[in-house]
Write a protein that holds these residues in place. Structure first.
Motif, short mmCIF file in Angstrom:
data_model
loop_
_atom_site.label_atom_id
_atom_site.label_comp_id
_atom_site.label_asym_id
_atom_site.label_seq_id
_atom_site.Cartn_x
_atom_site.Cartn_y
_atom_site.Cartn_z
N GLN A 1 -23.44 -60.92 -25.51
CA GLN A 1 -23.37 -59.55 -26.02
C GLN A 1 -24.75 -58.93 -26.23
OE1 GLN A 1 -20.83 -59.12 -29.44
NE2 GLN A 1 -19.24 -60.42 -28.57
N HIS A 2 -25.78 -59.76 -26.41
CA HIS A 2 -27.15 -59.28 -26.61
C HIS A 2 -27.99 -59.66 -25.40
CE1 HIS A 2 -27.24 -58.42 -31.13
NE2 HIS A 2 -26.00 -58.80 -30.87
N LEU A 3 -28.62 -58.68 -24.76
CA LEU A 3 -29.45 -58.97 -23.59
C LEU A 3 -30.83 -58.33 -23.78
CD1 LEU A 3 -29.81 -60.07 -20.70
CD2 LEU A 3 -29.01 -57.85 -19.87
N CYS A 4 -31.88 -59.15 -23.64
CA CYS A 4 -33.27 -58.68 -23.65
C CYS A 4 -33.84 -58.90 -22.26
CB CYS A 4 -34.10 -59.45 -24.68
SG CYS A 4 -33.42 -59.46 -26.34
N THR A 5 -34.35 -57.84 -21.62
CA THR A 5 -34.82 -57.99 -20.26
C THR A 5 -35.85 -56.91 -19.93
OG1 THR A 5 -34.09 -58.24 -17.96
CG2 THR A 5 -32.98 -56.56 -19.29
N VAL A 6 -36.23 -56.81 -18.66
CA VAL A 6 -37.17 -55.80 -18.17
C VAL A 6 -36.50 -55.04 -17.04
CG1 VAL A 6 -39.18 -57.21 -18.74
CG2 VAL A 6 -38.18 -57.36 -16.46
N PRO A 7 -37.00 -53.85 -16.71
CA PRO A 7 -36.48 -53.17 -15.52
C PRO A 7 -36.75 -54.01 -14.27
CG PRO A 7 -37.79 -51.67 -16.87
CD PRO A 7 -38.02 -53.04 -17.40
N ALA A 8 -35.74 -54.20 -13.47
CA ALA A 8 -35.87 -55.00 -12.25
C ALA A 8 -34.74 -54.63 -11.30
CB ALA A 8 -35.83 -56.51 -12.58
N LYS B 1 -33.45 -40.60 -18.84
CA LYS B 1 -32.47 -41.07 -17.86
C LYS B 1 -31.56 -42.13 -18.48
CE LYS B 1 -32.21 -42.22 -12.96
NZ LYS B 1 -32.98 -42.45 -11.72
N ILE B 2 -32.15 -43.03 -19.27
CA ILE B 2 -31.36 -44.07 -19.93
C ILE B 2 -30.46 -43.47 -20.99
CG2 ILE B 2 -31.50 -46.17 -21.34
CD1 ILE B 2 -34.12 -46.82 -19.88
N LEU B 3 -30.97 -42.48 -21.74
CA LEU B 3 -30.14 -41.83 -22.76
C LEU B 3 -29.01 -41.03 -22.12
CD1 LEU B 3 -32.69 -40.62 -25.47
CD2 LEU B 3 -31.37 -42.74 -25.36
N ASP B 4 -29.24 -40.45 -20.95
CA ASP B 4 -28.16 -39.75 -20.25
C ASP B 4 -27.02 -40.71 -19.92
OD1 ASP B 4 -29.34 -37.26 -20.28
OD2 ASP B 4 -30.30 -37.48 -18.33
N ALA B 5 -27.36 -41.96 -19.63
CA ALA B 5 -26.34 -42.94 -19.24
C ALA B 5 -25.58 -43.48 -20.45
CB ALA B 5 -27.00 -44.09 -18.47
N TYR B 6 -26.27 -43.70 -21.57
CA TYR B 6 -25.66 -44.42 -22.68
C TYR B 6 -25.53 -43.62 -23.97
CZ TYR B 6 -26.57 -48.56 -19.79
OH TYR B 6 -26.58 -49.47 -18.78
N GLY B 7 -26.14 -42.44 -24.03
CA GLY B 7 -26.28 -41.73 -25.30
C GLY B 7 -24.99 -41.43 -26.02
N GLN B 8 -23.93 -41.08 -25.32
CA GLN B 8 -22.70 -40.65 -25.98
C GLN B 8 -22.10 -41.75 -26.87
OE1 GLN B 8 -21.16 -37.55 -26.08
NE2 GLN B 8 -23.15 -36.96 -25.23
N ASN B 9 -22.32 -43.00 -26.52
CA ASN B 9 -21.74 -44.11 -27.28
C ASN B 9 -22.73 -44.82 -28.19
OD1 ASN B 9 -19.14 -43.84 -26.07
ND2 ASN B 9 -19.91 -44.88 -24.24
N LEU B 10 -23.98 -44.38 -28.19
CA LEU B 10 -25.00 -45.10 -28.95
C LEU B 10 -24.83 -44.90 -30.45
CD1 LEU B 10 -28.43 -44.75 -27.09
CD2 LEU B 10 -26.90 -46.72 -27.19
N ARG B 11 -24.91 -46.01 -31.17
CA ARG B 11 -24.98 -45.98 -32.63
C ARG B 11 -26.38 -46.30 -33.11
NH1 ARG B 11 -20.88 -44.16 -31.39
NH2 ARG B 11 -18.78 -44.49 -32.23
N TYR C 1 -42.37 -48.04 -12.65
CA TYR C 1 -41.10 -48.60 -12.20
C TYR C 1 -40.43 -47.64 -11.22
CZ TYR C 1 -41.55 -52.05 -15.91
OH TYR C 1 -42.00 -53.06 -16.70
N SER C 2 -39.79 -48.21 -10.24
CA SER C 2 -39.08 -47.40 -9.25
C SER C 2 -37.75 -46.92 -9.82
CB SER C 2 -38.82 -48.22 -7.99
OG SER C 2 -37.90 -49.27 -8.26
N ASN C 3 -37.17 -45.92 -9.17
CA ASN C 3 -35.85 -45.44 -9.58
C ASN C 3 -34.81 -46.54 -9.50
OD1 ASN C 3 -36.61 -42.81 -10.22
ND2 ASN C 3 -36.36 -42.10 -8.10
N CYS C 4 -34.94 -47.41 -8.50
CA CYS C 4 -33.97 -48.50 -8.34
C CYS C 4 -34.03 -49.46 -9.52
CB CYS C 4 -34.23 -49.26 -7.04
SG CYS C 4 -33.87 -48.30 -5.56
N GLU C 5 -35.24 -49.73 -10.00
CA GLU C 5 -35.38 -50.64 -11.15
C GLU C 5 -34.80 -50.02 -12.42
OE1 GLU C 5 -39.35 -53.27 -10.36
OE2 GLU C 5 -39.65 -51.10 -10.53
N ILE C 6 -35.01 -48.74 -12.61
CA ILE C 6 -34.43 -48.06 -13.77
C ILE C 6 -32.91 -47.96 -13.62
CG2 ILE C 6 -34.38 -45.95 -15.14
CD1 ILE C 6 -36.94 -47.53 -15.45
N ASP C 7 -32.46 -47.62 -12.43
CA ASP C 7 -31.02 -47.45 -12.20
C ASP C 7 -30.25 -48.74 -12.43
OD1 ASP C 7 -31.44 -44.81 -11.59
OD2 ASP C 7 -31.38 -45.08 -9.41
N ALA C 8 -30.89 -49.88 -12.17
CA ALA C 8 -30.21 -51.17 -12.37
C ALA C 8 -29.85 -51.41 -13.83
CB ALA C 8 -31.09 -52.31 -11.85
#
Length: 581
Positions: free
Chosen positions: A305-312, A366-376, A336-343
């Motif tokens: 449930q918890h993941l720590c990583t880098v763009p790749a 870009k990351i907030l656009d993807a996840y923002g609505q559900n972020l607590r 970072y490339s768009n592909c690394e962020i998109d992943a």
């Protein structure tokens, strides 16, 4: 009191101060009302403080009470040298299984009294499964190398499930606490080999937090080593660890590489893990020194449930489809490339996001656009690179349900504007970057549900905004739910100026907060004094023991002398109300 009309009530949680009693001490009438709830099994006093005598009386009266979570005044009433008191306390608390307690009275030696009371619980209440606190409520970053003494228990305690202790006391731990499920080894390190043997003997262990010293060569792990590894740790759901050499400031590539390699072992060999290495909702700048792992697995890890990583380029969402907490660590000065962020944008269950060392507003948006609505929970920081510029309104428009916001060295360029969509914000922490523009606090601190605020900056230059903030507090228009107000590294005060304007404004703010915030329990400003002209004279005045209160320690006396020097001798009295070792 509605709960007095529910005689069959089994759980009572009081989150508010009742009738505004002084010092939040639970009134005897309230205690007597609770005492008639004969079926009560769980009591949680989150905001009130109960006297030790009243707590004993309650627990003695409520025969079915098993779970207690309270702030208790132990200081004047608990005496572990009185045998009659010990026997009476044993009778009163004998039915408890979970006993969570703290002493939030502002006085010295509160930590000592808590340790002595915890020792009493360990020695005399054998039914307890959890004592003082749960062993899974701290991440590894909270560890201190100089800390509590070990708890002394001479006989088996089979009921205990949650245990925090020091690594030197583990030799017979499996015999004394055979059923422990949550173990935290604090204030030191344990060698990997010793830890592996211990965990193999703890047949019910599910949650482990520890500082490890690797006394083996991870690069040469054999099949036999992995068999032992799985036999010891396969029952774990949570495995939080740090390599000890890093803890003592050897933050080099070898330390980070070992942690990454061990983390990879855990992911490959321990499929039941929900959390590995660290909590992905933790934020600690020292993590930037660690290696930055990417994980390549041939199979899914459904539990994680918890993941720590880098763009790749890795498709993390395929391997870890149930991740809820995501931490992304960006590398310094790397594009970072768009592909690394998109992943990073393909998870479906994210509600907690931590972005560390990020210096690109485009990537954040870009990351907030993807996840923002559900972020607590949202934590953003770049303490070691050039500041990141964002907008409060853009963050909250993307994250309307946000409850926790941490900003480290982030320049919020619209702080002077009215802020919308922040109605759910409860926790706010901001390490304000060195100012190029005037920062406004009164707008963001107008969030209606704020309970905890922590601010940090070297010099706060916006005197007009401080005055406005003080007035809004005085008029009780903001921060009416606030419980904790911390200001760290906030005030550098020039003692050469008899009436330092920044000090005067902050002093008014502190006094108004103390007087007009009804739920405030923790007020903690940190002042830093300096002088280029009068330091010898000031230091001499600091050393003069001219204060009537003999209980004041040296730092308080020096602060009192500095406040007096600056023309505000009463400020120390306001701060003493909230001071607590």
């Amino acid at each position: 009191m509605l709960f007095c009309q529910a005689p069959n009530l089994e759980t009572l949680v009081i989150n508010e101060a009742i009738f505004g009693y002084e010092n939040f001490l639970l009134d005897l009438r309230i205690c007597n009302t609770i005492a008639i709830l004969s079926n009560l099994k769980k009591l949680h006093l989150n905001y009130q403080i109960i006297s030790y005598a009243d707590l004993k009386a309650l627990c003695k009266q409520l025969k079915k009470l098993e779970y207690v979570d309270v702030n208790v005044d132990l200081y004047t009433q608990f005496n572990d040298q009185d045998e009659a008191e010990i026997e009476d306390s044993k009778i009163c608390f004998s039915n408890l299984r979970v006993f969570i307690f703290d002493d939030n009275f502002p006085r010295r030696n509160s930590i000592d009294i808590l340790e002595r009371f915890a020792q009493f619980c360990f020695e005399h209440l054998p039914k307890l499964e959890v004592i003082q606190n749960f062993a899974d409520n701290y991440s590894i970053q909270d560890f201190e190398l100089d800390g509590n003494a070990s708890l002394r228990v001479s006989s088996e305690r089979p009921a205990l499930r949650h245990l925090s202790t020091v690594p030197t006391d583990v030799q017979n731990l499996h015999l004394i606490y055979p059923n422990v499920t949550h173990l935290k080894l604090e204030n030191g390190m344990i060698k990997y080999t010793k830890l592996r043997k211990l965990c193999k003997k703890l047949k019910h262990l599910e949650h482990l937090t520890v500082n490890i010293s690797f006394d083996c060569n991870l690069d040469k792990f054999s099949k036999a080593d992995f068999v032992k590894f799985k036999a010891s740790f396969s029952r774990l759901r949570v495995f939080v660890f740090r390599e000890t050499e890093f803890k003592i400031k050897r933050a080099d590539e070898t330390s980070g590489r070992l942690i990454n390699l061990f983390t990879h072992f855990c992911l490959v060999k321990l499929p039941n893990l929900e959390i590995v290495h660290n909590y992905a909702d933790s934020y600690a700048p020292h993590e930037l020194e660690l290696g930055r792992p990417t994980f390549r697995l041939n199979e899914k890890r459904l539990a994680l449930q918890h993941l720590c990583t880098v763009p790749a380029h890795e498709e993390f969402h395929v391997n870890f489809p149930n991740v809820v907490y995501l931490k992304v660590i960006f590398e310094l000065k790397k594009c970072y490339s768009n592909c690394e962020i998109d992943a990073l944008l393909r998870f479906t269950k994210i509600n907690s996001l931590t972005l560390m060392n990020v210096d690109c507003g485009y990537a954040v948006n870009k990351i907030l656009d993807a996840y923002g609505q559900n972020l607590r929970v949202l934590k953003i920081g770049n303490p070691k690179c050039q500041r990141l510029s964002l907008k409060f309104n853009r963050v909250f428009s993307r994250c309307p349900a946000l409850e926790t916001l941490l900003l480290d060295n982030v320049d919020m360029i619209d702080s002077s504007e009215e802020i919308n969509s922040f109605d759910n914000l409860i926790d706010f922490e901001w390490n304000i970057p060195k100012e190029k523009r005037l920062v406004h606090l009164s707008n963001i601190l107008s969030a209606p549900k704020l309970k905890r605020v922590s601010l940090s900056c070297k010099i706060y230059q916006n005197s007009k905004d401080l005055q406005q903030l003080s007035n809004l507090i005085k008029e009780q228009k903001i921060l009416q739910q606030l419980e904790s107000f911390k200001m760290t590294r906030t005030m550098f005060i020039n003692l050469d100026e008899a009436h330092d304007s920044a000090f005067n404004e902050m002093s008014v703010l502190i006094k108004n907060a103390s007087a007009f915030l009804p739920k405030l329990k923790d007020l903690n400003p940190q002042f830093y004094f300096y002088s280029t002209k009068n330091w010898p004279l000031i230091m001499r005045s600091f050393e003069i023991d001219s204060f009537e209160d003999s209980s004041m320690d040296l730092s308080e006396k020096r602060a009192a002398a500095a406040f007096n020097w600056l023309g505000d001798p009463d400020l120390i009295k306001f701060l003493q109300v909230y001071s607590k070792d």
